[in-house]
Design an enzyme around this catalytic site. Structure first.
Site, PDB file in Angstrom:
ATOM      1  N   ASP A  86       0.802  -1.230   0.000  1.00 39.95           N
ATOM      2  CA  ASP A  86       0.000   0.000   0.000  1.00 39.95           C
ATOM      3  C   ASP A  86       0.833   1.278   0.000  1.00 39.95           C
ATOM      4  O   ASP A  86       0.655   2.137  -0.848  1.00 39.95           O
ATOM      5  CB  ASP A  86      -0.970  -0.016   1.191  1.00 39.95           C
ATOM      6  CG  ASP A  86      -1.983   1.110   1.124  1.00 39.95           C
ATOM      7  OD1 ASP A  86      -2.387   1.478   0.013  1.00 39.95           O
ATOM      8  OD2 ASP A  86      -2.360   1.631   2.176  1.00 39.95           O
ATOM      9  N   CYS A 139     -14.955  -5.652 -17.429  1.00 41.61           N
ATOM     10  CA  CYS A 139     -16.282  -5.228 -16.941  1.00 41.61           C
ATOM     11  C   CYS A 139     -17.316  -5.179 -18.060  1.00 41.61           C
ATOM     12  O   CYS A 139     -18.514  -5.021 -17.776  1.00 41.61           O
ATOM     13  CB  CYS A 139     -16.184  -3.842 -16.291  1.00 41.61           C
ATOM     14  SG  CYS A 139     -15.110  -3.779 -14.840  1.00 41.61           S
ATOM     15  N   CYS A 174     -20.973   0.643 -11.016  1.00 40.15           N
ATOM     16  CA  CYS A 174     -20.188   1.395 -10.026  1.00 40.15           C
ATOM     17  C   CYS A 174     -20.205   2.887 -10.321  1.00 40.15           C
ATOM     18  O   CYS A 174     -20.361   3.718  -9.412  1.00 40.15           O
ATOM     19  CB  CYS A 174     -18.756   0.876  -9.973  1.00 40.15           C
ATOM     20  SG  CYS A 174     -17.890   0.913 -11.570  1.00 40.15           S
ATOM     21  N   CYS A 184     -21.893   5.692  -7.657  1.00 41.71           N
ATOM     22  CA  CYS A 184     -20.959   6.486  -6.839  1.00 41.71           C
ATOM     23  C   CYS A 184     -21.688   7.677  -6.205  1.00 41.71           C
ATOM     24  O   CYS A 184     -22.287   8.491  -6.916  1.00 41.71           O
ATOM     25  CB  CYS A 184     -19.803   6.971  -7.698  1.00 41.71           C
ATOM     26  SG  CYS A 184     -18.587   7.962  -6.779  1.00 41.71           S
ATOM     27  N   CYS A 213     -15.515   3.876   1.961  1.00 36.19           N
ATOM     28  CA  CYS A 213     -16.802   3.741   1.272  1.00 36.19           C
ATOM     29  C   CYS A 213     -16.730   2.500   0.400  1.00 36.19           C
ATOM     30  O   CYS A 213     -15.757   2.308  -0.326  1.00 36.19           O
ATOM     31  CB  CYS A 213     -17.080   4.973   0.418  1.00 36.19           C
ATOM     32  SG  CYS A 213     -18.614   4.862  -0.551  1.00 36.19           S
ATOM     33  N   CYS A 248     -19.037   1.326  -4.535  1.00 34.16           N
ATOM     34  CA  CYS A 248     -18.678   0.892  -5.887  1.00 34.16           C
ATOM     35  C   CYS A 248     -18.323  -0.591  -5.939  1.00 34.16           C
ATOM     36  O   CYS A 248     -18.336  -1.200  -7.018  1.00 34.16           O
ATOM     37  CB  CYS A 248     -17.550   1.739  -6.459  1.00 34.16           C
ATOM     38  SG  CYS A 248     -15.985   1.589  -5.587  1.00 34.16           S
ATOM     39  N   CYS A 292     -21.060  -3.997  -7.584  1.00 34.12           N
ATOM     40  CA  CYS A 292     -20.389  -4.736  -8.664  1.00 34.12           C
ATOM     41  C   CYS A 292     -20.990  -6.138  -8.777  1.00 34.12           C
ATOM     42  O   CYS A 292     -20.978  -6.904  -7.808  1.00 34.12           O
ATOM     43  CB  CYS A 292     -18.894  -4.830  -8.392  1.00 34.12           C
ATOM     44  SG  CYS A 292     -17.990  -5.823  -9.606  1.00 34.12           S
TER      45      CYS A 292
END
Length: 382
Positions: free
Chosen positions: A134, A188, A194, A198, A241, A244, A248
């Protein structure tokens, strides 16, 4: 050394190391990423949490001498609570995003990468390795996509055919020349669920995120959130959050419980709001210290809890909010309280706002207090 055999051995042993999916790619520069990152910066879409040097995000050799390969790992995490506590009038709750359920994923991934390093070093004693989670300079998603972990979704998450997007990512640069894996060709397609869902329109296009409008980013900022619409859009989110990812279709029905340290405590990830407002630093550490949600400290979570109480219009919170407005030394908290009291309304809230206007020294807070007065007047004039 048969590096293909070593790669196969690693893949066969990955589950025993606590790794759900592993992929390999070259250490070539991520040249296609550079233009994307530059355009992202030019449009003002960055969050400010990223590595500021774009070249370091693109060129692995700037972080590791003579790199030959990058290994990407994924660990799946839960998306559903067992017997979740419910919000009730006078006992409203906030929600922490699934990425911060259980133990801090940075700790978990570093543990898995350390085990992977040990496994490799037993077989290649002179191997050099550099693991990142990360906060490393490389783009976890770009590495994962090129390594065959999954494809880059329109929601900016890496989506795997097996685990959906409920995964944590980490990577390791090494001087071992592993043969690369083939990227996933699934995509996708025409789905825009998504983007459509949002809350703030932060997904400005397929795979394009304006972080400055993203609710997840907003919940992690430390200052006062000035935009009233954004305050409302945050709802009762305390950290992050998931919208999204929830919408999916690939994620439908997917939730993972095979990593015990990632299992959530329902009372911690869906906590009562009012008790959060008066947590001491020590109490905050005891409650949230092992969670990824703790990295910014208690102020953002307390501010978000105040926003949630305002969005719930919880009249039972007015006494404690009034006390904070009077006594809390942090202007970001007082200003947010002013907004929440205006949103809740009622005589007791109005009196607290009026008293504060007589004594409040901070101009930004005074602006929020005046907004609260205007909110009440608008209600009375209807």
């Amino acid at each position: 050394m048969d590096y293909k055999q070593l790669k196969d051995d690693i893949k066969n042993h990955a589950a025993a190391l606590g790794i759900d999916k592993i992929g390999f790619t070259s250490a070539d520069p991520f040249l296609s990423l550079k233009d994307i990152l530059l355009a992202h910066r030019e449009k003002g879409y960055e969050s400010g949490f990223e590595e500021p040097d774009i070249d370091r995000r693109v060129y692995p050799e700037l972080s590791f001498e003579e790199p030959r390969s990058i290994v990407s790992i994924a660990i799946a995490y839960p998306s559903k609570l067992q017997n979740p506590p419910r919000s009730e009038k006078g006992a409203y709750r906030g929600i922490i995003a699934r990425s911060a359920w259980g133990e801090d994923y940075h700790v978990v991934l570093r543990d898995r990468l350390a085990k992977l390093e040990s496994f490799i070093r037993e077989r290649v004693p002179d191997a050099r390795m550099l693991s990142m989670v990360d906060t490393g300079v490389l783009s976890d998603r770009a590495v994962a996509e090129r390594s065959g972990i999954g494809w880059s979704g329109k929601n900016c998450a890496v989506i795997t055919p097996e685990w959906g997007s409920w995964i944590y990512l980490g990577e390791m640069i090494t001087n071992i020349p592993f043969p690369p894996d083939t990227p996933v060709t699934q995509s996708c397609g025409e789905c825009t669920a998504c983007i459509d869902a949002c809350p703030t329109g932060a997904l400005v296009g397929p795979g394009q995120l304006n972080a400055q409008k993203c609710v997840s980013f907003l919940t992690q900022t430390k200052g006062m959130i000035e935009d009233d619409e954004m305050k409302r859009k945050i709802g009762n989110r305390l950290y992050g959050c998931d919208t999204c990812q929830i919408v999916c279709p690939i994620n439908k029905g997917k939730s993972w419980d095979h990593h015990p340290e990632l299992q959530p405590d329902p009372e911690k990830v869906k906590p009562l709001l009012i008790p959060l407002l008066t947590l001491t630093n020590r109490e905050f550490k005891e409650k949230f210290g092992r969670s990824a949600a703790a990295w910014r400290g208690k102020k953002p979570i307390q501010r978000n809890a105040i926003l949630a109480l305002g969005n719930f219009r919880d009249e039972s919170a007015v006494p404690v909010l009034s006390q904070l407005l009077k006594e809390d030394p942090r202007p970001e908290i007082r200003g947010t309280v002013a907004w929440a009291l205006g949103r809740i309304g009622g005589e007791e809230a109005a009196q607290a706002v009026a008293r504060a206007l007589d004594t409040e020294p901070d101009e930004a807070v005074r602006t929020e207090l005046r907004k609260a007065v205007n909110m009440r007047e608008e209600v009375l004039n209807k």
